[in-house]
Design an enzyme around this catalytic site. Structure first.
Site, PDB file in Angstrom:
ATOM      1  N   TYR A 115      52.595  43.727  42.938  1.00  0.00           N
ATOM      2  CA  TYR A 115      51.423  43.452  42.104  1.00  0.00           C
ATOM      3  C   TYR A 115      51.821  42.535  40.946  1.00  0.00           C
ATOM      4  CZ  TYR A 115      47.571  44.311  38.834  1.00  0.00           C
ATOM      5  OH  TYR A 115      46.516  44.156  37.955  1.00  0.00           O
ATOM      6  N   GLY A 168      35.038  39.839  43.802  1.00  0.00           N
ATOM      7  CA  GLY A 168      35.233  41.278  43.581  1.00  0.00           C
ATOM      8  C   GLY A 168      34.244  41.808  42.563  1.00  0.00           C
ATOM      9  N   ALA A 169      32.966  41.445  42.738  1.00  0.00           N
ATOM     10  CA  ALA A 169      31.971  41.772  41.713  1.00  0.00           C
ATOM     11  C   ALA A 169      31.214  43.057  42.012  1.00  0.00           C
ATOM     12  CB  ALA A 169      30.990  40.612  41.569  1.00  0.00           C
ATOM     13  N   ASN A 170      31.644  43.806  43.036  1.00  0.00           N
ATOM     14  CA  ASN A 170      30.884  45.003  43.386  1.00  0.00           C
ATOM     15  C   ASN A 170      31.297  46.240  42.606  1.00  0.00           C
ATOM     16  OD1 ASN A 170      33.157  44.522  45.497  1.00  0.00           O
ATOM     17  ND2 ASN A 170      32.866  46.739  45.443  1.00  0.00           N
ATOM     18  N   GLY A 222      33.968  47.778  38.976  1.00  0.00           N
ATOM     19  CA  GLY A 222      34.956  47.526  37.919  1.00  0.00           C
ATOM     20  C   GLY A 222      34.611  46.372  36.994  1.00  0.00           C
ATOM     21  N   ILE A 223      35.645  45.626  36.638  1.00  0.00           N
ATOM     22  CA  ILE A 223      35.527  44.548  35.657  1.00  0.00           C
ATOM     23  C   ILE A 223      34.614  43.434  36.182  1.00  0.00           C
ATOM     24  CG2 ILE A 223      36.860  42.807  34.393  1.00  0.00           C
ATOM     25  CD1 ILE A 223      39.296  44.772  34.695  1.00  0.00           C
ATOM     26  N   SER A 247      47.247  39.800  34.496  1.00  0.00           N
ATOM     27  CA  SER A 247      47.560  41.091  33.891  1.00  0.00           C
ATOM     28  C   SER A 247      48.803  41.017  33.026  1.00  0.00           C
ATOM     29  CB  SER A 247      47.783  42.134  34.974  1.00  0.00           C
ATOM     30  OG  SER A 247      48.231  43.335  34.387  1.00  0.00           O
TER      31      SER A 247
HETATM   32  N1  NAP Z   1      42.123  47.915  35.592  1.00  0.00           N
HETATM   33  C1  NAP Z   1      43.109  47.467  34.850  1.00  0.00           C
HETATM   34  O1  NAP Z   1      43.671  48.189  34.031  1.00  0.00           O
HETATM   35  C2  NAP Z   1      43.590  46.053  35.019  1.00  0.00           C
HETATM   36  C3  NAP Z   1      44.657  45.630  34.221  1.00  0.00           C
HETATM   37  C4  NAP Z   1      45.108  44.336  34.365  1.00  0.00           C
HETATM   38  C5  NAP Z   1      44.493  43.474  35.255  1.00  0.00           C
HETATM   39  N2  NAP Z   1      43.462  43.899  36.038  1.00  0.00           N
HETATM   40  C6  NAP Z   1      42.866  42.943  36.982  1.00  0.00           C
HETATM   41  O2  NAP Z   1      41.468  42.962  36.893  1.00  0.00           O
HETATM   42  C7  NAP Z   1      40.896  42.515  38.119  1.00  0.00           C
HETATM   43  C8  NAP Z   1      39.732  43.420  38.500  1.00  0.00           C
HETATM   44  O3  NAP Z   1      40.222  44.693  38.764  1.00  0.00           O
HETATM   45  P1  NAP Z   1      39.444  46.050  38.462  1.00  0.00           P
HETATM   46  O4  NAP Z   1      40.267  46.775  37.494  1.00  0.00           O
HETATM   47  O5  NAP Z   1      38.027  45.810  38.192  1.00  0.00           O
HETATM   48  O6  NAP Z   1      39.676  46.766  39.896  1.00  0.00           O
HETATM   49  P2  NAP Z   1      38.679  47.358  40.999  1.00  0.00           P
HETATM   50  O7  NAP Z   1      37.672  48.242  40.355  1.00  0.00           O
HETATM   51  O8  NAP Z   1      39.562  47.913  42.047  1.00  0.00           O
HETATM   52  O9  NAP Z   1      37.953  46.058  41.561  1.00  0.00           O
HETATM   53  C9  NAP Z   1      38.627  45.157  42.375  1.00  0.00           C
HETATM   54  C10 NAP Z   1      37.643  44.309  43.127  1.00  0.00           C
HETATM   55  O10 NAP Z   1      38.368  43.422  44.004  1.00  0.00           O
HETATM   56  C11 NAP Z   1      37.797  43.511  45.295  1.00  0.00           C
HETATM   57  N3  NAP Z   1      38.729  43.161  46.366  1.00  0.00           N
HETATM   58  C12 NAP Z   1      39.885  43.784  46.705  1.00  0.00           C
HETATM   59  N4  NAP Z   1      40.417  43.200  47.793  1.00  0.00           N
HETATM   60  C13 NAP Z   1      39.580  42.198  48.165  1.00  0.00           C
HETATM   61  C14 NAP Z   1      39.569  41.255  49.218  1.00  0.00           C
HETATM   62  N5  NAP Z   1      40.514  41.224  50.153  1.00  0.00           N
HETATM   63  N6  NAP Z   1      38.542  40.357  49.277  1.00  0.00           N
HETATM   64  C15 NAP Z   1      37.570  40.388  48.378  1.00  0.00           C
HETATM   65  N7  NAP Z   1      37.520  41.267  47.345  1.00  0.00           N
HETATM   66  C16 NAP Z   1      38.515  42.164  47.249  1.00  0.00           C
HETATM   67  C17 NAP Z   1      37.335  44.939  45.407  1.00  0.00           C
HETATM   68  O11 NAP Z   1      36.397  45.082  46.468  1.00  0.00           O
HETATM   69  P3  NAP Z   1      36.215  46.517  47.234  1.00  0.00           P
HETATM   70  O12 NAP Z   1      35.496  47.422  46.288  1.00  0.00           O
HETATM   71  O13 NAP Z   1      35.432  46.190  48.456  1.00  0.00           O
HETATM   72  O14 NAP Z   1      37.592  47.014  47.547  1.00  0.00           O
HETATM   73  C18 NAP Z   1      36.716  45.135  44.036  1.00  0.00           C
HETATM   74  O15 NAP Z   1      35.439  44.577  43.990  1.00  0.00           O
HETATM   75  C19 NAP Z   1      42.042  42.499  39.122  1.00  0.00           C
HETATM   76  O16 NAP Z   1      42.433  41.166  39.369  1.00  0.00           O
HETATM   77  C20 NAP Z   1      43.143  43.254  38.420  1.00  0.00           C
HETATM   78  O17 NAP Z   1      44.410  42.809  38.798  1.00  0.00           O
HETATM   79  C21 NAP Z   1      42.992  45.175  35.911  1.00  0.00           C
END
Ligand code: NAP
Ligand code: NAG
Ligand code: NAG
Length: 329
Positions: free
Chosen positions: A200, A46-48, A50-51, A175
């Site tokens: 979730y 999921g490197a495209n 966010g985090i 999380s």
């Molecule tokens: N944001 C927060 O406040 C928060 C808090 C606690 C934990 N987290 C955790 O941090 C991690 C990163 O999340 P983020 O906040 O950076 O969210 P994000 O911006 O939504 O990024 C999520 C990434 O996961 C990818 N993904 C989703 N479904 C997938 C699949 N079936 N196969 C491969 N890749 C997939 C997405 O790809 P697409 O762009 O193609 O959909 C995107 O690259 C997650 O595990 C999340 O649970 C985040």
């Protein structure tokens, strides 16, 4: 009276001015390691965006060869170009990985194992939150399927490579929401009852249970594993919920940027001497407290076995070094 009114009117403005300070107060925790990574190989799921994107960028900046494992290769390629431009590191590669399809996970692993001699850092970062009820290609509930089972299979397939490359590390992005999670073995796929927010939380609890079980089983192997709460981060994670999007938007000035959100993942992947803390959960670059459920070894073992069963992996693929042999169920 007029003074109070004026103050009230000014408040939003003052908050706006102070936002950067408030944000940095709320987002402590910076990865201060200066370690460089020439010759090291990293995979970030999921490197495209966010985090994950920020995590991959920093690993590339330090000289690692970084694989962006993305379900949308086009989005991935754009980000790879951006990271190459910003870091001067050309070794940023995109590979197709859809964690909602075990065929795709196996194809990714097969190609990776063929083309790479090493894997030093695996960051299980991809995640979905609050999707309406839906299933993966293999019939798993989406949160369990992508956040937990998909990464479980991926880690399983890449483990030999991690072993050969030891010292190596696995970081699982979990999380704080795991506190609300429970593992309902009789309803693992949400068929009896389903609530998207809780689904979730359950999957994020599974991440922590797995990290601990894996750490136990990998003792002495040179692979160490960590789970992470990145903080509350302004990313696309809230895309499936209008309410959460709205809340995130209101607080967007105060919550972490993705770059700040990547710090704890980077801390766990890079900090020297962290090996003794394998299996622990981290937040703001410190060991963090997890829920009682997340510390329950019985639940962790059972979830491990059930996950193997669901994915068609032999339950004893990774036995505890000195543990007794166990059979399924
Ligand atoms: N944001 C927060 O406040 C928060 C808090 C606690 C934990 N987290 C955790 O941090 C991690 C990163 O999340 P983020 O906040 O950076 O969210 P994000 O911006 O939504 O990024 C999520 C990434 O996961 C990818 N993904 C989703 N479904 C997938 C699949 N079936 N196969 C491969 N890749 C997939 C997405 O790809 P697409 O762009 O193609 O959909 C995107 O690259 C997650 O595990 C999340 O649970 C985040
Ligand atoms: C996290 O940790 C363990 C050990 O690396 C692994 O088996 C599991 O599949 C990983 N993934 C998640 C997201 O739990
Ligand atoms: C672990 O969970 C099981 C099943 O939910 C429960 O019966 C047991 O008491 C728990 N153990 C601990 C140490 O909390």
């Amino acid at each position: 009276m007029v003074g109070v009114l004026l103050l009230l009117l000014l408040l939003p403005f003052l908050l706006y001015i102070a936002a950067p300070q408030i944000r940095s107060m709320l987002s402590s925790g910076v990865c201060t390691s200066t370690i460089q990574l020439p010759g090291k190989v990293a995979v970030v799921t999921g490197a495209n965006t966010g985090i994950g994107k920020e995590t991959a960028k920093e690993l590339a900046r330090r000289g690692a060869r970084v694989y962006l494992a993305c379900r949308d290769v086009q989005k991935g390629e754009l980000v790879a170009r951006e990271i190459q431009m910003m870091t001067g590191n050309q070794q940023v590669l995109v590979r197709k990985l859809d964690l909602a399809d075990t065929k795709s996970i196996r194809a990714f692993a097969k190609r990776f194992l063929e083309e790479e001699k090493h894997l030093h850092i695996l960051i299980n970062n991809a995640g979905v939150m609050m999707c309406p009820y839906s299933k993966t290609a293999d019939g798993f509930e989406m949160h369990m399927g992508v956040n937990h089972l998909g990464h479980f299979l991926l880690t399983h397939l890449l483990l030999e490579k991690l072993k050969e490359s030891a010292p190596s590390r696995v970081v699982n992005v979990s999380s704080l929401a795991h506190h609300l999670g429970r593992i309902h073995f009789h309803n693992l796929q949400g068929e009896k009852f389903y609530q998207s927010g809780l689904a979730y939380c359950h999957s994020k609890l599974a991440n922590i249970l797995f990290t601990q079980e894996l750490a136990r089983r990998l003792k002495g192997s040179g692979i160490t594993v960590y789970s992470v709460h990145p903080g509350t981060v302004n990313s696309e994670l809230v895309r499936h919920s209008a309410l959460m999007r709205w809340i995130w938007w209101i607080f967007s000035f105060f919550i972490k940027t993705p770059q700040q959100g990547a710090q704890t993942s980077l801390y766990c992947a890079l900090t020297e001497g962290l090996e003794v803390l394998s299996g622990n959960h981290f937040s703001d670059c410190h060991v963090a407290w997890v829920s009682a459920q997340a510390r329950n070894e019985t639940v962790a073992r059972r979830l491990w076995d059930v996950s193997c069963d669901l994915l068609g992996i032999p339950v004893d693929w990774l036995m505890m070094a000195a543990g007794p042999k166990r059979s399924l169920k």
